[in-house]
Design an enzyme around this catalytic site. Structure first.
Site, PDB file in Angstrom:
ATOM      1  N   CYS A   2      49.039  39.118  44.988  1.00 18.55           N
ATOM      2  CA  CYS A   2      50.352  38.554  45.167  1.00 18.55           C
ATOM      3  C   CYS A   2      50.380  37.241  44.128  1.00 18.55           C
ATOM      4  O   CYS A   2      49.455  36.625  44.339  1.00 18.55           O
ATOM      5  CB  CYS A   2      50.640  38.174  46.546  1.00 18.55           C
ATOM      6  SG  CYS A   2      50.966  39.395  47.752  1.00 18.55           S
ATOM      7  N   ARG A  27      49.175  40.148  39.381  1.00 20.79           N
ATOM      8  CA  ARG A  27      48.646  39.999  40.788  1.00 20.79           C
ATOM      9  C   ARG A  27      49.192  40.903  41.734  1.00 20.79           C
ATOM     10  O   ARG A  27      48.759  40.821  42.986  1.00 20.79           O
ATOM     11  CB  ARG A  27      48.939  38.351  41.211  1.00 20.79           C
ATOM     12  CG  ARG A  27      48.367  37.266  40.047  1.00 20.79           C
ATOM     13  CD  ARG A  27      48.736  36.281  40.700  1.00 20.79           C
ATOM     14  NE  ARG A  27      47.783  35.880  41.962  1.00 20.79           N
ATOM     15  CZ  ARG A  27      46.687  35.303  42.036  1.00 20.79           C
ATOM     16  NH1 ARG A  27      45.932  34.970  40.689  1.00 20.79           N
ATOM     17  NH2 ARG A  27      45.701  34.937  42.895  1.00 20.79           N
ATOM     18  N   ASN A 101      50.806  34.739  50.492  1.00 21.57           N
ATOM     19  CA  ASN A 101      49.686  35.884  49.643  1.00 21.57           C
ATOM     20  C   ASN A 101      48.626  35.663  50.818  1.00 21.57           C
ATOM     21  O   ASN A 101      48.276  34.661  51.422  1.00 21.57           O
ATOM     22  CB  ASN A 101      49.281  35.119  48.538  1.00 21.57           C
ATOM     23  CG  ASN A 101      47.841  35.600  47.675  1.00 21.57           C
ATOM     24  OD1 ASN A 101      47.549  36.844  48.188  1.00 21.57           O
ATOM     25  ND2 ASN A 101      47.410  35.043  47.319  1.00 21.57           N
ATOM     26  N   GLY A 102      48.180  36.802  51.059  1.00 25.96           N
ATOM     27  CA  GLY A 102      46.954  36.837  51.953  1.00 25.96           C
ATOM     28  C   GLY A 102      47.335  37.693  53.384  1.00 25.96           C
ATOM     29  O   GLY A 102      48.475  38.375  53.196  1.00 25.96           O
ATOM     30  N   GLU A 484      30.217  50.876  34.631  1.00 27.75           N
ATOM     31  CA  GLU A 484      31.299  50.185  33.899  1.00 27.75           C
ATOM     32  C   GLU A 484      32.377  51.105  33.348  1.00 27.75           C
ATOM     33  O   GLU A 484      33.394  51.069  33.369  1.00 27.75           O
ATOM     34  CB  GLU A 484      30.512  49.020  33.174  1.00 27.75           C
ATOM     35  CG  GLU A 484      31.783  48.186  32.605  1.00 27.75           C
ATOM     36  CD  GLU A 484      32.723  47.500  33.446  1.00 27.75           C
ATOM     37  OE1 GLU A 484      32.556  47.574  34.683  1.00 27.75           O
ATOM     38  OE2 GLU A 484      33.725  46.994  32.905  1.00 27.75           O
ATOM     39  N   LYS A 488      36.067  51.926  34.551  1.00 24.63           N
ATOM     40  CA  LYS A 488      37.161  51.690  33.653  1.00 24.63           C
ATOM     41  C   LYS A 488      38.177  52.781  33.623  1.00 24.63           C
ATOM     42  O   LYS A 488      39.262  52.965  33.508  1.00 24.63           O
ATOM     43  CB  LYS A 488      36.707  51.247  32.258  1.00 24.63           C
ATOM     44  CG  LYS A 488      36.105  49.662  32.052  1.00 24.63           C
ATOM     45  CD  LYS A 488      37.182  48.893  31.952  1.00 24.63           C
ATOM     46  CE  LYS A 488      37.197  47.567  32.688  1.00 24.63           C
ATOM     47  NZ  LYS A 488      36.225  47.112  33.724  1.00 24.63           N
ATOM     48  N   GLU A 491      40.005  53.489  36.900  1.00 25.88           N
ATOM     49  CA  GLU A 491      41.199  52.469  37.234  1.00 25.88           C
ATOM     50  C   GLU A 491      42.282  52.744  35.999  1.00 25.88           C
ATOM     51  O   GLU A 491      43.442  52.440  36.573  1.00 25.88           O
ATOM     52  CB  GLU A 491      40.797  51.241  37.287  1.00 25.88           C
ATOM     53  CG  GLU A 491      40.369  50.215  36.231  1.00 25.88           C
ATOM     54  CD  GLU A 491      39.699  48.934  36.285  1.00 25.88           C
ATOM     55  OE1 GLU A 491      40.054  48.281  36.871  1.00 25.88           O
ATOM     56  OE2 GLU A 491      38.461  48.656  35.836  1.00 25.88           O
ATOM     57  N   HIS A 507      18.037  65.252  40.323  1.00 21.20           N
ATOM     58  CA  HIS A 507      18.224  65.150  41.601  1.00 21.20           C
ATOM     59  C   HIS A 507      19.361  65.441  42.383  1.00 21.20           C
ATOM     60  O   HIS A 507      19.586  64.914  43.638  1.00 21.20           O
ATOM     61  CB  HIS A 507      17.625  63.832  42.192  1.00 21.20           C
ATOM     62  CG  HIS A 507      16.401  63.412  41.464  1.00 21.20           C
ATOM     63  ND1 HIS A 507      15.051  63.960  41.846  1.00 21.20           N
ATOM     64  CD2 HIS A 507      15.779  62.696  40.439  1.00 21.20           C
ATOM     65  CE1 HIS A 507      14.205  63.606  41.621  1.00 21.20           C
ATOM     66  NE2 HIS A 507      14.559  62.581  40.449  1.00 21.20           N
TER      67      HIS A 507
HETATM   68  C1  F6R Z   1      37.836  46.209  37.192  1.00 22.86           C
HETATM   69  C2  F6R Z   1      37.962  44.858  37.691  1.00 22.86           C
HETATM   70  C3  F6R Z   1      37.652  44.337  39.028  1.00 22.86           C
HETATM   71  C4  F6R Z   1      36.883  43.086  39.278  1.00 22.86           C
HETATM   72  C5  F6R Z   1      36.794  42.738  40.564  1.00 22.86           C
HETATM   73  C6  F6R Z   1      35.998  41.234  40.584  1.00 22.86           C
HETATM   74  O1  F6R Z   1      38.109  45.991  35.766  1.00 22.86           O
HETATM   75  O2  F6R Z   1      38.909  43.995  37.136  1.00 22.86           O
HETATM   76  O3  F6R Z   1      36.704  45.343  39.429  1.00 22.86           O
HETATM   77  O4  F6R Z   1      35.971  43.001  38.464  1.00 22.86           O
HETATM   78  O5  F6R Z   1      37.858  42.783  41.456  1.00 22.86           O
HETATM   79  O6  F6R Z   1      37.146  40.332  40.306  1.00 22.86           O
HETATM   80  P1  F6R Z   1      36.582  38.839  39.851  1.00 22.86           P
HETATM   81  O7  F6R Z   1      35.629  38.986  38.806  1.00 22.86           O
HETATM   82  O8  F6R Z   1      37.689  37.997  39.731  1.00 22.86           O
HETATM   83  O9  F6R Z   1      35.855  38.296  41.131  1.00 22.86           O
END
Ligand code: F6R
Length: 615
Positions: A2, A27, A101-102, A484, A488, A491, A507
């Site tokens: 948010c 956000r 937010n929260g 990683e 990527k 997502e 395994h």
């Molecule tokens: C993946 C990604 C998320 C953040 C994770 C931690 O591309 O962006 O996995 O790496 O939410 O976020 P931060 O680094 O802001 O604590």
């Protein structure tokens, strides 16, 4: 999660709030809404879906002009992404508007209480209760800041709240517990936002808010108190990000721009941290050399991509310092009763500095007496503020939800920490440290070279757009790189993607291999621990024999992989431990291009938000 914006001044609040929300859309993009105070009343508009829906709504039904306003872009927690659940939420008389937010954990009993007193609540959110409670308190005290303090004392959970009341037309009030909120102070105007990106076009003067504080914004000043009403000490700082850094700058997506910025981000993160002879000068790490010599265990906590940076850091820390290093998902850490004491150094890695799981993990570590060092990209955010020390990554603002340049700079910062530990503890000779530092200084240029050769990777990605699954394999530091690459792809391309340690193949995972299944393999340098290289070449042969389509990432000059690579992606030769800095880049480009080819939103993947501020 948010995005929140508030403004009071002499300009059009609607324009400022809308421009701020646009910058905070990363956000959350389930809905957006605004409220402005005008003509003695309060006018609001809100729409489910992307920010553009709100823009359209305002074109069709414009709001009156006012100079005080608030806005919100939502990542839904309580209640689906509908117009009714969109923020702002108003009281029954339509005099108070609030954005949040929260999560307010005790909202159900507050709602029941309000309903008993005759309030009618029209949404499924936890937020709406706050608008009604504020209206009640305001009718008794006629002071919005005081009403906010009284309400906050009744709330449980994590929240940032920003509110306006039609009877206090030049006031915006904010409150903060655990979720982010920053104040911007301009000439005759003031701003509130979840992230400075919302107001850097107007001011670079910011104030950090602490926990359990309420801020009252007026044109001529800002007052901060605790929830108990006592004046609070606050820290002012200057924002060093420039406004242009938060623009797309001619790229189609922020992600493309941020991938392209990596050479500079890496160089900036090294800047000022290496002296003329090549030793490290990490003055910001406010933990003394003698305390660092006492450290007998390093524990890294982080989430998502930052966790992968931590996994890579483990190899460097253990190799260069001989201190045992554990890496743990922040969300798991505090629930398993970890063994920590004063000699444990906990490293919390976070781009945003607001990730709730990481914040909770570091709080737990400090309660157990451990020292916490934050590696963070966001000045003034909660994680560095609550840590004993901080090493900032200088990636600049990262707007795309998928992390790219922050990851590379997190790696650089981790290498610096590892080398620094080696330096103060004497486990690395000065000349060894200088040699690594020289290699690190060259990496920005190597990343640049990788970026120049990405067209075949993009072409390959487009040709695989119809596939359902891609697997990623790696060994040693290539294993977290594989994780990683898979993250990527999940997502961004919404494809089934898994990263495996190549040694684990036999395994179990090898059963997944079928005809023409794309498998990306990150190959370690043949010049390093060549046994690793030889083993992975065998792994490539094993999967190819079972029909996999092999996509091999290998350093220039590695000829051993050529016969077994259906597609070969070359990366520059680097020292083994630094290879992730170049090997990750093609995987970022690959995921971005696949997402584009599949028609996905690159910067705002479905269901995600940039900063995960709830557990
Ligand atoms: C993946 C990604 C998320 C953040 C994770 C931690 O591309 O962006 O996995 O790496 O939410 O976020 P931060 O680094 O802001 O604590």
């Amino acid at each position: 999660m948010c995005g929140i914006v508030g403004y009071v001044g002499s300009q059009s609040a609607l324009e400022i709030v809308m421009a701020g929300l646009k910058r905070l859309e990363y956000r959350g993009y389930d809905s957006a809404g605004v409220a402005v105070l005008a003509d003695g009343g309060l006018a609001a508009a809100k729409k489910a879906g992307k920010f553009v829906n709100l823009e359209k709504e305002l074109t069709e039904r414009p709001l009156p002009t006012g100079t005080t306003g608030i806005g919100h872009t939502r990542w839904a927690t309580h209640g689906g992404p509908t117009d009714a659940n969109a923020h702002p939420h108003l009281d029954n008389a339509g005099r108070v508007a609030v954005v949040h937010n929260g999560i307010i954990e005790n909202f159900a009993c507050l709602r029941a209480e309000l309903e008993e007193r005759g309030h009618e609540l029209g949404s499924e959110t936890d937020t709406e209760v706050v608008a009604h409670l504020l209206a009640e308190e305001f009718s008794a005290c006629a002071d919005l800041a005081e009403a906010m303090r009284l309400v906050c004392r009744r709330l449980e959970g994590a929240f940032t709240l920003v509110a306006v009341h039609a009877d206090e037309p030049d006031v915006v009030v904010g409150a903060r517990r655990n979720s982010p909120l920053v104040v911007g102070v301009g000439e005759g105007e003031a701003f509130l936002a979840s992230d400075v990106a919302a107001f850097i076009a107007h001011t670079r003067s910011a104030i950090e808010l602490g926990q359990d504080q309420v801020v009252e914004l007026r044109r001529d000043g800002v007052t901060v108190t605790g929830f108990d009403g006592r004046p609070a000490d606050v820290r002012s700082y200057r924002i060093d990000w420039d406004a242009a850094a938060a623009e797309k700058g001619g790229y189609d997506y922020f992600m493309l721009k941020e991938i392209a910025e990596q050479p500079k981000a890496v160089a900036d993160t090294l800047l000022g941290r290496i002296d003329a002879v090549g030793s490290l000068t990490l003055d910001e790490v406010r933990i003394s050399a003698s305390e660092l010599r006492e450290v007998d265990k390093v524990v890294i906590v982080a989430c998502g991509t930052a966790f992968h940076a931590g996994l890579i850091a483990k190899y460097a820390i253990e190799h260069w310092t001989r201190i045992p290093c554990e890496v743990e998902l922040a969300s798991e850490f505090r629930y398993r009763d970890p063994i920590l004491d004063q000699q444990t150094l906990v490293v919390a890695i976070s781009q945003s500095g607001e990730t709730m799981d990481t914040l909770m993990a570091l709080r737990h570590a400090r309660e157990q007496g451990a020292r916490v060092l934050a590696i963070c990209n966001t000045n003034g955010s909660t994680i560095p503020r609550e840590s004993d020390a901080v090493l900032y990554t200088h990636a600049g603002p990262e707007v795309a939800v998928a992390s790219t340049k922050a990851f590379l700079t997190q790696l650089v910062a981790c290498y610096l920490v590892a080398l620094y530990l080696g330096q103060v503890r004497g486990t690395k000779w000065g000349d060894e440290i200088h040699a690594v530092v020289r290699d690190l200084a060259k990496i920005g240029g190597e990343v640049e070279r990788v970026l120049e050769t990405m067209e075949p990777v993009r072409e390959l990605a487009r040709s695989l757009a119809h596939k359902n699954t891609v697997l990623f394999l790696g060994r040693h530091v290539g294993y977290p790189v594989a994780l990683e690459g898979a993250l990527k792809l999940k997502e961004l391309a919404y494809m089934h993607a898994e990263g495996f340690a190549a040694g684990e193949l036999k395994h179990g995972p090898i059963a997944l291999i079928e005809d023409d299944l794309p498998v990306v393999v990150v190959v370690p340098s043949p010049r390093g621990r060549s046994v690793l290289h030889d083993k992975i070449v065998s792994n490539i042969q094993e999967i190819r024999a079972r029909g996999a389509r092999t996509i091999v990432i290998a350093e220039e000059g590695d000829e051993a992989v050529v016969p077994y690579a259906d597609h070969l992606i070359r990366i520059p030769a680097t020292p083994t431990l630094l290879q992730p800095l170049v090997a990750t880049v093609p995987l970022q480009v690959f995921a971005c291009e696949l997402a584009t080819a599949r028609g996905n939103e690159v910067d705002q993947p479905r269901n995600l938000a940039k900063s995960v501020t709830v557990e």
